[in-house]
Design a protein around this motif. Sequence first.
Motif, PDB file in Angstrom:
ATOM      1  N   LEU A 188      11.383  -2.117   0.910  1.00  0.00           N
ATOM      2  CA  LEU A 188      10.586  -1.557   1.998  1.00  0.00           C
ATOM      3  C   LEU A 188       9.335  -0.805   1.541  1.00  0.00           C
ATOM      4  O   LEU A 188       8.547  -0.359   2.359  1.00  0.00           O
ATOM      5  N   GLY A 189       9.159  -0.636   0.231  1.00  0.00           N
ATOM      6  CA  GLY A 189       7.987   0.077  -0.253  1.00  0.00           C
ATOM      7  C   GLY A 189       8.019   1.561   0.047  1.00  0.00           C
ATOM      8  O   GLY A 189       6.997   2.199   0.227  1.00  0.00           O
ATOM      9  N   ILE A 190       9.217   2.139   0.105  1.00  0.00           N
ATOM     10  CA  ILE A 190       9.361   3.575   0.364  1.00  0.00           C
ATOM     11  C   ILE A 190       9.971   4.232  -0.881  1.00  0.00           C
ATOM     12  O   ILE A 190      10.451   3.561  -1.783  1.00  0.00           O
ATOM     13  N   GLY A 191       9.980   5.570  -0.909  1.00  0.00           N
ATOM     14  CA  GLY A 191      10.539   6.266  -2.056  1.00  0.00           C
ATOM     15  C   GLY A 191      12.060   6.340  -1.993  1.00  0.00           C
ATOM     16  O   GLY A 191      12.715   6.511  -3.001  1.00  0.00           O
ATOM     17  N   SER A 192      12.610   6.210  -0.794  1.00  0.00           N
ATOM     18  CA  SER A 192      14.042   6.390  -0.493  1.00  0.00           C
ATOM     19  C   SER A 192      14.601   7.657  -1.146  1.00  0.00           C
ATOM     20  O   SER A 192      15.681   7.655  -1.727  1.00  0.00           O
ATOM     21  N   GLY A 193      13.823   8.729  -1.026  1.00  0.00           N
ATOM     22  CA  GLY A 193      14.233  10.016  -1.574  1.00  0.00           C
ATOM     23  C   GLY A 193      15.485  10.564  -0.913  1.00  0.00           C
ATOM     24  O   GLY A 193      16.341  11.148  -1.581  1.00  0.00           O
ATOM     25  N   ALA A 194      15.620  10.349   0.419  1.00  0.00           N
ATOM     26  CA  ALA A 194      16.778  10.880   1.140  1.00  0.00           C
ATOM     27  C   ALA A 194      18.081  10.314   0.574  1.00  0.00           C
ATOM     28  O   ALA A 194      19.049  11.040   0.368  1.00  0.00           O
ATOM     29  N   MET A 195      18.082   9.012   0.282  1.00  0.00           N
ATOM     30  CA  MET A 195      19.303   8.396  -0.234  1.00  0.00           C
ATOM     31  C   MET A 195      19.573   8.837  -1.674  1.00  0.00           C
ATOM     32  O   MET A 195      20.720   8.996  -2.079  1.00  0.00           O
ATOM     33  N   ALA A 205       0.836  -1.209   0.000  1.00  0.00           N
ATOM     34  CA  ALA A 205       0.000   0.000   0.000  1.00  0.00           C
ATOM     35  C   ALA A 205       0.865   1.250   0.000  1.00  0.00           C
ATOM     36  O   ALA A 205       0.579   2.231  -0.693  1.00  0.00           O
ATOM     37  N   SER A 206       1.956   1.224   0.769  1.00  0.00           N
ATOM     38  CA  SER A 206       2.843   2.377   0.847  1.00  0.00           C
ATOM     39  C   SER A 206       3.490   2.658  -0.511  1.00  0.00           C
ATOM     40  O   SER A 206       3.558   3.800  -0.964  1.00  0.00           O
ATOM     41  N   LEU A 207       3.929   1.604  -1.184  1.00  0.00           N
ATOM     42  CA  LEU A 207       4.597   1.775  -2.476  1.00  0.00           C
ATOM     43  C   LEU A 207       3.682   2.456  -3.492  1.00  0.00           C
ATOM     44  O   LEU A 207       4.100   3.340  -4.244  1.00  0.00           O
ATOM     45  N   VAL A 208       2.402   2.029  -3.481  1.00  0.00           N
ATOM     46  CA  VAL A 208       1.439   2.613  -4.404  1.00  0.00           C
ATOM     47  C   VAL A 208       1.277   4.113  -4.131  1.00  0.00           C
ATOM     48  O   VAL A 208       1.253   4.939  -5.053  1.00  0.00           O
ATOM     49  N   SER A 209       1.228   4.480  -2.838  1.00  0.00           N
ATOM     50  CA  SER A 209       1.051   5.896  -2.508  1.00  0.00           C
ATOM     51  C   SER A 209       2.297   6.705  -2.877  1.00  0.00           C
ATOM     52  O   SER A 209       2.203   7.883  -3.216  1.00  0.00           O
ATOM     53  N   VAL A 210       3.462   6.051  -2.825  1.00  0.00           N
ATOM     54  CA  VAL A 210       4.707   6.719  -3.216  1.00  0.00           C
ATOM     55  C   VAL A 210       4.652   7.123  -4.698  1.00  0.00           C
ATOM     56  O   VAL A 210       5.037   8.231  -5.073  1.00  0.00           O
ATOM     57  N   ILE A 211       4.112   6.234  -5.541  1.00  0.00           N
ATOM     58  CA  ILE A 211       3.994   6.553  -6.969  1.00  0.00           C
ATOM     59  C   ILE A 211       3.075   7.763  -7.145  1.00  0.00           C
ATOM     60  O   ILE A 211       3.372   8.672  -7.912  1.00  0.00           O
ATOM     61  N   ALA A 212       1.968   7.764  -6.394  1.00  0.00           N
ATOM     62  CA  ALA A 212       1.000   8.849  -6.536  1.00  0.00           C
ATOM     63  C   ALA A 212       1.608  10.198  -6.166  1.00  0.00           C
ATOM     64  O   ALA A 212       1.514  11.158  -6.933  1.00  0.00           O
ATOM     65  N   THR A 213       2.263  10.276  -5.000  1.00  0.00           N
ATOM     66  CA  THR A 213       2.784  11.579  -4.572  1.00  0.00           C
ATOM     67  C   THR A 213       3.938  12.028  -5.447  1.00  0.00           C
ATOM     68  O   THR A 213       4.027  13.197  -5.797  1.00  0.00           O
ATOM     69  N   SER A 214       4.827  11.110  -5.816  1.00  0.00           N
ATOM     70  CA  SER A 214       5.988  11.549  -6.585  1.00  0.00           C
ATOM     71  C   SER A 214       5.581  12.008  -7.973  1.00  0.00           C
ATOM     72  O   SER A 214       6.072  13.000  -8.481  1.00  0.00           O
ATOM     73  N   SER A 215       4.636  11.288  -8.604  1.00  0.00           N
ATOM     74  CA  SER A 215       4.207  11.711  -9.938  1.00  0.00           C
ATOM     75  C   SER A 215       3.483  13.038  -9.863  1.00  0.00           C
ATOM     76  O   SER A 215       3.665  13.901 -10.721  1.00  0.00           O
ATOM     77  N   GLY A 216       2.654  13.224  -8.824  1.00  0.00           N
ATOM     78  CA  GLY A 216       1.939  14.482  -8.663  1.00  0.00           C
ATOM     79  C   GLY A 216       2.883  15.660  -8.482  1.00  0.00           C
ATOM     80  O   GLY A 216       2.740  16.696  -9.118  1.00  0.00           O
ATOM     81  N   ALA A 217       3.892  15.480  -7.613  1.00  0.00           N
ATOM     82  CA  ALA A 217       4.827  16.567  -7.352  1.00  0.00           C
ATOM     83  C   ALA A 217       5.767  16.781  -8.531  1.00  0.00           C
ATOM     84  O   ALA A 217       6.078  17.917  -8.888  1.00  0.00           O
ATOM     85  N   ALA A 218       6.189  15.690  -9.173  1.00  0.00           N
ATOM     86  CA  ALA A 218       7.121  15.792 -10.288  1.00  0.00           C
ATOM     87  C   ALA A 218       6.530  16.612 -11.419  1.00  0.00           C
ATOM     88  O   ALA A 218       7.233  17.359 -12.098  1.00  0.00           O
ATOM     89  N   ALA A 219       5.195  16.505 -11.593  1.00  0.00           N
ATOM     90  CA  ALA A 219       4.534  17.251 -12.655  1.00  0.00           C
ATOM     91  C   ALA A 219       4.829  18.738 -12.524  1.00  0.00           C
ATOM     92  O   ALA A 219       5.099  19.419 -13.518  1.00  0.00           O
ATOM     93  N   ALA A 220       4.814  19.240 -11.288  1.00  0.00           N
ATOM     94  CA  ALA A 220       5.057  20.664 -11.074  1.00  0.00           C
ATOM     95  C   ALA A 220       6.531  21.008 -11.301  1.00  0.00           C
ATOM     96  O   ALA A 220       6.858  21.977 -11.977  1.00  0.00           O
TER      97      ALA A 220
END
Lengths: 278, 127
Positions: free
Chosen positions: A175-182, A50-65
Amino acid sequence: MTILEFSLLVWGSSLIAGLVGALTGLGGGVVLVPLLSLFFKVDIRYAIGASLVSVIATSSGAAAAYVKEGFSNIRIGMFLEIATTLGALLGAHLTTRVSTHAIAIVFGTVLLFSAYFSRKPRTHAERNVPPDRLGTRLHLNGWFPDVDGPRSYNVQNVPTGWGLMFGAGALSGLLGIGSGAMKVLAMDQAMKIPFKVSTTTSNFMIGVTAAASAGVYLSRGYIDPALAMPVMLGVLAGSMLGARILVKLHTKWLRLGFSLVIVILAIEMLYNGFSGRI
Amino acid sequence: MQGERSWTDQRIENVLGNLLRGGVLLSALVVLIGATIYLIRHGHSPVDYRAFHGEPEDLRTIRGIARDAFQLRGQGIIQLGLLLLIATPVARVAFSIFGFAEERDGMYVVFTLIVFSVLLYSLLGTG
């Protein structure tokens, strides 16, 4: 608890996670899995899906901007996505093989690291690094719109950055995370890419990385629609809300508070992993 | 000129931005429709996620999801929305192949094709 009550509670919690994640720039995904597995007693594999799916949603939404603003570098993104997607495939296959205790322990460790890096002061100092041979051959150098006009930058240490990106992808898939920090660490610290370009390009890459492991998760039955639904809708609503109020708020205390929450969740995850409760 | 963005680069990025936003909004809408049907039909049943069973066969494969969604099952429609969401970054990679080809950047066409095949392998190869 009925499904309706459960869905509303999960939706509300995901909304807060997405909102705080967007406001602090730490991403909400990192707290979702501990939240679902520790408080809602969801099996960690469903939580990861579930977390991985939400990661796709937020990153694609923010990336658009960001893409439209011209900060993210699509060549750096695409070149490094080779590393992150391969890493994500490896990570997702590992998830289906290692025990849930091990996943919880790795998760706790990653949480501690992300809390540490979120407290580290950022260097915004202007860097004038010379062009690197490999970076130039791969057309990675670019420019971005700065306050006083376009500023160009060079990219260094490409192999190190690529290796770190493979690791970031593997953690994302495991882990189903975005691992944006790394990802930011690899670009900003290792490859000497300007911070703003690093963060936006990282955001741009997170969705593609997550999509690489999502296929594996889906076919292994880790993505439960009834659970992913409130999580995805909640996080998406929260992060969209967060992007709107971002400018009006002092985020210093919020960041500190959120880091504390991450540390507490990290200790809980480690404890549950070692004691075999997860 | 090395490091310079051309007009096509800017245009590609605009299309990419719209593609990403559209994909996310469309998938959220489909998930919302599925959620409504699912919660009306099953909202009052008890919930249990403590034990991992893995999803049934029809919610694991693209064909199964499409069949379930076609029969207007709530979970099938939600899963279809999630599939659309997963497909959004894949579509952006696919579009980038054409973008780089139009710029005659052979190296990046190859890089993008590699990423695209990894994504396809994940989505189709394991199913």
